[in-house]
Design a protein around this motif. Structure first.
Motif, short mmCIF file in Angstrom:
data_model
loop_
_atom_site.label_atom_id
_atom_site.label_comp_id
_atom_site.label_asym_id
_atom_site.label_seq_id
_atom_site.Cartn_x
_atom_site.Cartn_y
_atom_site.Cartn_z
N GLY A 1 -7.66 3.53 8.12
CA GLY A 1 -7.71 2.68 6.95
C GLY A 1 -6.41 1.93 6.74
N ALA A 2 -5.81 1.50 7.85
CA ALA A 2 -4.55 0.76 7.77
C ALA A 2 -4.75 -0.54 7.00
CB ALA A 2 -4.03 0.47 9.17
N PRO A 3 -3.72 -0.98 6.30
CA PRO A 3 -3.84 -2.23 5.54
C PRO A 3 -4.02 -3.41 6.47
CG PRO A 3 -1.57 -1.48 5.55
CD PRO A 3 -2.39 -0.39 6.19
N HIS A 4 -4.73 -4.42 6.00
CA HIS A 4 -4.94 -5.64 6.75
C HIS A 4 -3.60 -6.35 6.92
CE1 HIS A 4 -7.09 -9.07 8.28
NE2 HIS A 4 -6.52 -9.85 7.38
N THR A 5 -3.32 -6.80 8.14
CA THR A 5 -2.03 -7.43 8.42
C THR A 5 -2.02 -8.92 8.19
OG1 THR A 5 -2.61 -7.63 10.75
CG2 THR A 5 -1.36 -5.68 10.09
N GLY B 1 -10.95 17.81 5.20
CA GLY B 1 -10.71 18.31 3.84
C GLY B 1 -9.34 17.92 3.29
N GLY B 2 -8.50 17.30 4.10
CA GLY B 2 -7.17 16.89 3.65
C GLY B 2 -6.13 17.98 3.74
N GLY B 3 -6.49 19.12 4.34
CA GLY B 3 -5.54 20.23 4.49
C GLY B 3 -4.60 20.06 5.65
N ARG B 4 -4.83 19.08 6.49
CA ARG B 4 -3.97 18.83 7.64
C ARG B 4 -3.84 17.33 7.85
NH1 ARG B 4 -3.94 21.04 13.84
NH2 ARG B 4 -2.32 19.58 14.48
N ARG B 5 -2.62 16.89 8.16
CA ARG B 5 -2.36 15.49 8.47
C ARG B 5 -2.61 15.26 9.96
NH1 ARG B 5 -2.79 13.54 3.64
NH2 ARG B 5 -1.06 13.90 2.26
N PRO B 6 -3.17 14.13 10.32
CA PRO B 6 -3.46 13.87 11.73
C PRO B 6 -2.21 13.50 12.52
CG PRO B 6 -4.06 11.96 10.42
CD PRO B 6 -3.63 13.04 9.45
N THR B 7 -2.19 13.92 13.79
CA THR B 7 -1.14 13.48 14.71
C THR B 7 -1.70 12.32 15.52
OG1 THR B 7 -1.90 14.94 16.49
CG2 THR B 7 -0.28 15.86 14.94
N LEU B 8 -0.85 11.64 16.23
CA LEU B 8 -1.29 10.52 17.05
C LEU B 8 -2.28 11.00 18.12
CD1 LEU B 8 -1.23 7.56 17.81
CD2 LEU B 8 0.81 8.01 19.18
N GLU B 9 -2.01 12.14 18.71
CA GLU B 9 -2.91 12.70 19.74
C GLU B 9 -4.31 12.93 19.16
OE1 GLU B 9 -3.13 16.49 22.82
OE2 GLU B 9 -1.41 16.26 21.49
N LEU B 10 -4.38 13.49 17.96
CA LEU B 10 -5.68 13.72 17.33
C LEU B 10 -6.36 12.39 17.00
CD1 LEU B 10 -4.74 16.62 14.86
CD2 LEU B 10 -5.96 16.82 17.04
N LEU B 11 -5.59 11.45 16.46
CA LEU B 11 -6.15 10.15 16.10
C LEU B 11 -6.74 9.43 17.30
CD1 LEU B 11 -3.45 8.84 13.60
CD2 LEU B 11 -5.79 9.55 13.06
N TYR C 1 0.85 -1.18 0.00
CA TYR C 1 0.00 0.00 0.00
C TYR C 1 0.89 1.23 0.00
CZ TYR C 1 1.20 0.88 4.87
OH TYR C 1 1.88 1.16 6.01
N ALA C 2 0.33 2.34 -0.45
CA ALA C 2 1.07 3.59 -0.45
C ALA C 2 0.59 4.46 0.70
CB ALA C 2 0.87 4.31 -1.78
N LYS C 3 1.53 4.93 1.51
CA LYS C 3 1.17 5.77 2.66
C LYS C 3 0.38 6.99 2.21
CE LYS C 3 5.41 4.93 4.78
NZ LYS C 3 6.59 5.44 5.45
N LYS C 4 0.77 7.56 1.06
CA LYS C 4 0.08 8.74 0.56
C LYS C 4 -1.41 8.43 0.32
CE LYS C 4 0.16 12.18 -3.18
NZ LYS C 4 -1.22 12.46 -2.99
N ASP C 5 -1.70 7.26 -0.26
CA ASP C 5 -3.09 6.88 -0.51
C ASP C 5 -3.88 6.75 0.79
OD1 ASP C 5 -2.51 6.85 -3.21
OD2 ASP C 5 -2.24 4.66 -3.28
N VAL C 6 -3.25 6.15 1.81
CA VAL C 6 -3.91 5.99 3.11
C VAL C 6 -4.18 7.37 3.72
CG1 VAL C 6 -3.62 5.15 5.49
CG2 VAL C 6 -2.97 3.69 3.56
N LEU C 7 -3.19 8.24 3.67
CA LEU C 7 -3.36 9.58 4.24
C LEU C 7 -4.39 10.40 3.45
CD1 LEU C 7 0.34 10.41 5.14
CD2 LEU C 7 -1.54 10.00 6.74
#
Length: 190
Positions: A72-76, A46-56, A3-9
């Motif tokens: 939406g992490a990939p299935h392990t 809106g995708g204008g900000r990336r989430p931090t762990l605290e926000l998540l 998977y591509a991290k960019k796609d997940v983000l």
């Protein structure tokens, strides 16, 4: 990488918006429940900000979803080991680990014919933990009897033999390895 991290983000914002809408919440209500201001929530959606762990963590708690689902992490994959039992020398080995490193097996040893045990040697160390039955361990010139909940560890260069102490199958957890931590020995010598 599958998977591509960019796609997940990139998919995070729309996923977050959909979670909020499914719960019938406004940005103001979500802000009140999470402590995250509306502007930040709007930019996350809106995708204008990336989430931090605290926000998540705050968002996952309010939405009652695991972090993996939220982002939406990939299935392990399936963590279970699917290896087949093997019967050798009358004993059934059920592999509990994949090849490489220390090998874990559940070992079932049924009572055998009343013949003289044949002691064997091989490289490595062996750890045994009795799950059910009584194990008779011949180790060099010693005989050790272990019951359920008892464990032993020994260098397999020493001639050894394992078998039931009575006429019932003994069930063991066995670890085979080259080296490792010492296990305690709580057994009676006969």
């Amino acid at each position: 990488m599958a998977y591509a991290k960019k796609d997940v983000l990139d998919a995070f914002g729309p996923r977050l918006r959909e979670l909020r809408r499914r719960r019938g919440m406004t940005l103001a209500e979500l802000a009140e429940r999470t402590g995250i201001n509306e502007s930040t929530l709007s930019r996350l959606e809106g995708g204008g900000r990336r989430p931090t762990l605290e926000l998540l963590l705050s968002l996952a708690e309010v939405h009652a979803v695991p972090l993996d689902e939220l982002v939406g992490a990939p299935h392990t994959g399936d963590p279970r080991i699917h290896l087949r039992p093997v019967t050798r020398d009358g004993m059934t080995y059920v592999p509990l680990s994949r090849p490489g490193g220390v090998q874990a097996h559940k070992l079932l040893i049924p009572p055998g014919p009343d013949t003289e045990p044949e002691l064997r040697t091989h490289a490595g160390f062996e750890w045994v933990y009795v799950l059910a039955g009584r194990l008779r361990l011949l180790l060099g010139d010693r005989t050790v009897v272990l019951g359920p909940g008892e464990a032993a560890e020994f260098d397999t260069h020493v001639p050894h033999w394992l078998g039931p102490d009575d006429h019932r199958t003994v069930e063991l957890l066995v670890l085979f390895g080259h080296q490792g931590e010492r296990a305690h020995l709580r057994a009676r010598t006969t």
